[in-house]
Design an enzyme around this catalytic site. Structure first.
Site, mmCIF file in Angstrom:
data_model
loop_
_atom_site.group_PDB
_atom_site.id
_atom_site.type_symbol
_atom_site.label_atom_id
_atom_site.label_comp_id
_atom_site.label_asym_id
_atom_site.label_seq_id
_atom_site.Cartn_x
_atom_site.Cartn_y
_atom_site.Cartn_z
ATOM 1 N N ALA A 7 0.833 -1.212 0.000
ATOM 2 C CA ALA A 7 0.000 0.000 0.000
ATOM 3 C C ALA A 7 0.863 1.255 0.000
ATOM 4 O O ALA A 7 0.650 2.182 0.783
ATOM 5 C CB ALA A 7 -0.936 -0.024 1.207
ATOM 6 N N LEU A 10 2.724 3.396 -5.573
ATOM 7 C CA LEU A 10 2.158 2.808 -6.786
ATOM 8 C C LEU A 10 0.881 2.016 -6.476
ATOM 9 O O LEU A 10 -0.094 2.077 -7.229
ATOM 10 C CB LEU A 10 3.210 1.911 -7.461
ATOM 11 C CG LEU A 10 2.879 1.500 -8.883
ATOM 12 C CD1 LEU A 10 2.776 2.711 -9.801
ATOM 13 C CD2 LEU A 10 3.920 0.528 -9.425
ATOM 14 N N ALA A 122 4.072 8.208 -9.315
ATOM 15 C CA ALA A 122 3.238 8.497 -8.142
ATOM 16 C C ALA A 122 4.149 8.698 -6.940
ATOM 17 O O ALA A 122 5.182 8.032 -6.830
ATOM 18 C CB ALA A 122 2.275 7.338 -7.881
ATOM 19 N N ARG A 124 4.205 10.081 -2.475
ATOM 20 C CA ARG A 124 3.446 10.415 -1.264
ATOM 21 C C ARG A 124 4.198 11.490 -0.496
ATOM 22 O O ARG A 124 4.980 11.166 0.394
ATOM 23 C CB ARG A 124 3.287 9.167 -0.376
ATOM 24 C CG ARG A 124 2.301 8.178 -0.918
ATOM 25 C CD ARG A 124 2.397 6.871 -0.148
ATOM 26 N NE ARG A 124 1.837 6.947 1.182
ATOM 27 C CZ ARG A 124 2.038 6.022 2.111
ATOM 28 N NH1 ARG A 124 2.806 4.979 1.871
ATOM 29 N NH2 ARG A 124 1.469 6.147 3.290
ATOM 30 N N LYS A 178 14.160 -0.434 -19.836
ATOM 31 C CA LYS A 178 14.036 0.508 -18.717
ATOM 32 C C LYS A 178 15.250 0.383 -17.781
ATOM 33 O O LYS A 178 15.743 1.382 -17.255
ATOM 34 C CB LYS A 178 12.731 0.233 -17.956
ATOM 35 C CG LYS A 178 12.375 1.359 -16.994
ATOM 36 C CD LYS A 178 11.007 1.189 -16.376
ATOM 37 C CE LYS A 178 10.713 2.364 -15.454
ATOM 38 N NZ LYS A 178 9.703 2.059 -14.459
ATOM 39 N N ASN A 186 19.949 6.697 -12.499
ATOM 40 C CA ASN A 186 19.605 6.687 -11.064
ATOM 41 C C ASN A 186 20.801 6.715 -10.106
ATOM 42 O O ASN A 186 20.809 7.522 -9.168
ATOM 43 C CB ASN A 186 18.717 5.480 -10.747
ATOM 44 C CG ASN A 186 17.340 5.614 -11.367
ATOM 45 O OD1 ASN A 186 17.142 6.402 -12.276
ATOM 46 N ND2 ASN A 186 16.392 4.847 -10.876
ATOM 47 N N ASN A 196 17.889 14.739 -12.436
ATOM 48 C CA ASN A 196 18.413 13.905 -13.530
ATOM 49 C C ASN A 196 19.337 14.663 -14.491
ATOM 50 O O ASN A 196 20.405 14.158 -14.859
ATOM 51 C CB ASN A 196 17.257 13.308 -14.333
ATOM 52 C CG ASN A 196 16.439 12.326 -13.505
ATOM 53 O OD1 ASN A 196 16.752 12.074 -12.343
ATOM 54 N ND2 ASN A 196 15.397 11.763 -14.087
ATOM 55 N N GLU A 262 16.775 0.629 -4.604
ATOM 56 C CA GLU A 262 16.646 -0.574 -5.431
ATOM 57 C C GLU A 262 17.921 -0.827 -6.245
ATOM 58 O O GLU A 262 17.880 -1.504 -7.259
ATOM 59 C CB GLU A 262 15.410 -0.472 -6.328
ATOM 60 C CG GLU A 262 14.130 -0.417 -5.499
ATOM 61 C CD GLU A 262 12.847 -0.540 -6.311
ATOM 62 O OE1 GLU A 262 12.045 -1.465 -6.073
ATOM 63 O OE2 GLU A 262 12.641 0.310 -7.197
#
Ligand code: NAP
Length: 297
Positions: A7, A10, A122, A124, A178, A186, A196, A262
């Site tokens: 949750a 994304l 997206a 938050r 990608k 990144n 970037n 990541e």
């Protein structure tokens, strides 16, 4: 009912866009499913709305499960809940990078496992606010044999969100495309703490990008991803860096927020693949180690 595992940004985007009443979040096994999750949704266009998403209850059988955790959490998250779902339930992996998708597909090869590559954006900025910061496309494709039959029904189901979803038979190829861009942008943004576009003039980038693109080109060729010259790869990376010049990458955002990045599924995946294929990857290794030092754990 569409079940969403994770949750975060994304997961909340999909939950807000899919028809109300059709979506539920899937709780961790030890986590008692409490009241519904509530948040404000700021769409790309239009006024803010309030979103309430219930937790999946023991009696709910989801038509599809969307896995929207970070790559490093996906395997354990799925392992904790998968026995609740029938064998034919499609599971769609939304993680960035590579490595986690193959691990899940290998472990549950008898289930319909699909992977998604998405350019939606997206975030938050506050715990109870979800911002759809950029619209894009989502491609979904099969990672296991039985997933092929489920591809079109899953795409149809997710198109009810109003987000743009396409079937993609060659999803690994798309994930690789990608990955190359992420690997070339990144880690630099995280190490240099810059948006970037600013990486392009830095000495770290200028001193290492040709070596990185040489490694990427070799790894792609050896993995059956086609021949792309280092020069062509560099041009693609720089075109995206210029087009998204003012954006903050997810890796830089993770470092700034003290979250695990990541990197292990981007440059770290490429460095590990290089070891398996006996291809030297000193730049991917250096970028992985340096970004790992910025992140907790
Ligand atoms: P995120 O905001 O960190 O959300 C991940 C969510 O997964 C968190 O709410 C986390 O909960 C939850 N989670 C972790 N372990 C779990 C478990 N075992 N069971 C249930 N939930 C668990 O990350 P994100 O930005 O949504 O990104 C998710 C993935 O999508 C990443 O691989 C990212 O690269 C990819 N992606 C994101 C976007 C985007 O615009 N955000 C776009 C394309 C691709 P806690 O916070 O409580 O740990």
């Amino acid at each position: 009912m569409i079940g969403i595992l994770g949750a975060g940004a994304l997961g909340r985007l999909w939950a807000a866009c899919l028809p109300a009443g059709r979506v539920a979040f899937i709780a961790r096994p030890a986590e008692p499913a409490g009241a519904s999750i509530r948040y404000r949704f700021r769409p790309f266009n239009g006024p803010e709305t309030d979103v309430h998403v219930p937790w999946l209850t023991a009696g709910d059988i989801p038509e599809v499960v969307l896995v929207t955790t970070k790559a490093g959490d996906a395997f354990e998250a799925i392992a904790g809940v998968i026995d609740r779902f029938p064998r034919q339930t499609p599971i769609v992996l939304f993680q960035n990078g590579l490595g986690s998708q193959q691990r899940v597909a290998a472990r549950w090869s008898d289930r319909p496992i699909l992977a998604a590559s998405s350019t939606e954006g997206a975030n938050r900025p506050e715990p109870d606010l979800l911002v759809h910061a950029g619209t894009g496309d989502t491609w979904i494709g099969p990672m296991t044999e039985s997933a092929g039959r489920q591809l079109n029904p899953v795409v149809e189901l997710l198109n009810a969100s109003g987000l743009t979803v396409h079937p993609e038979q060659h999803i690994l190829q798309r994930l690789w495309q990608k990955l190359v861009i992420n690997a070339g942008i990144n880690p630099y943004t995280a190490l240099l703490d810059c948006p970037n576009g600013d990486i392009l003039a830095s000495s770290l980038y200028l001193d290492t990008i040709d070596g990185l693109c040489h490694e990427l080109s070799e790894l792609m060729r050896a993995s059956g991803q086609g021949k792309q010259t280092p020069e062509a790869l560099r041009q693609r990376i720089e075109a995206v860096a210029r087009k998204t010049a003012r954006n903050t990458s997810s890796m830089r955002a993770d470092v700034l927020n003290g979250r695990i990045t990541e990197i292990n599924f981007i440059n770290g995946y490429l460095a590990t693949l290089g070891k398996d294929l006996r291809i030297q990857t000193p730049v991917n290794q250096m970028l992985t180690e340096q970004v790992q030092q910025l992140s907790p754990g």
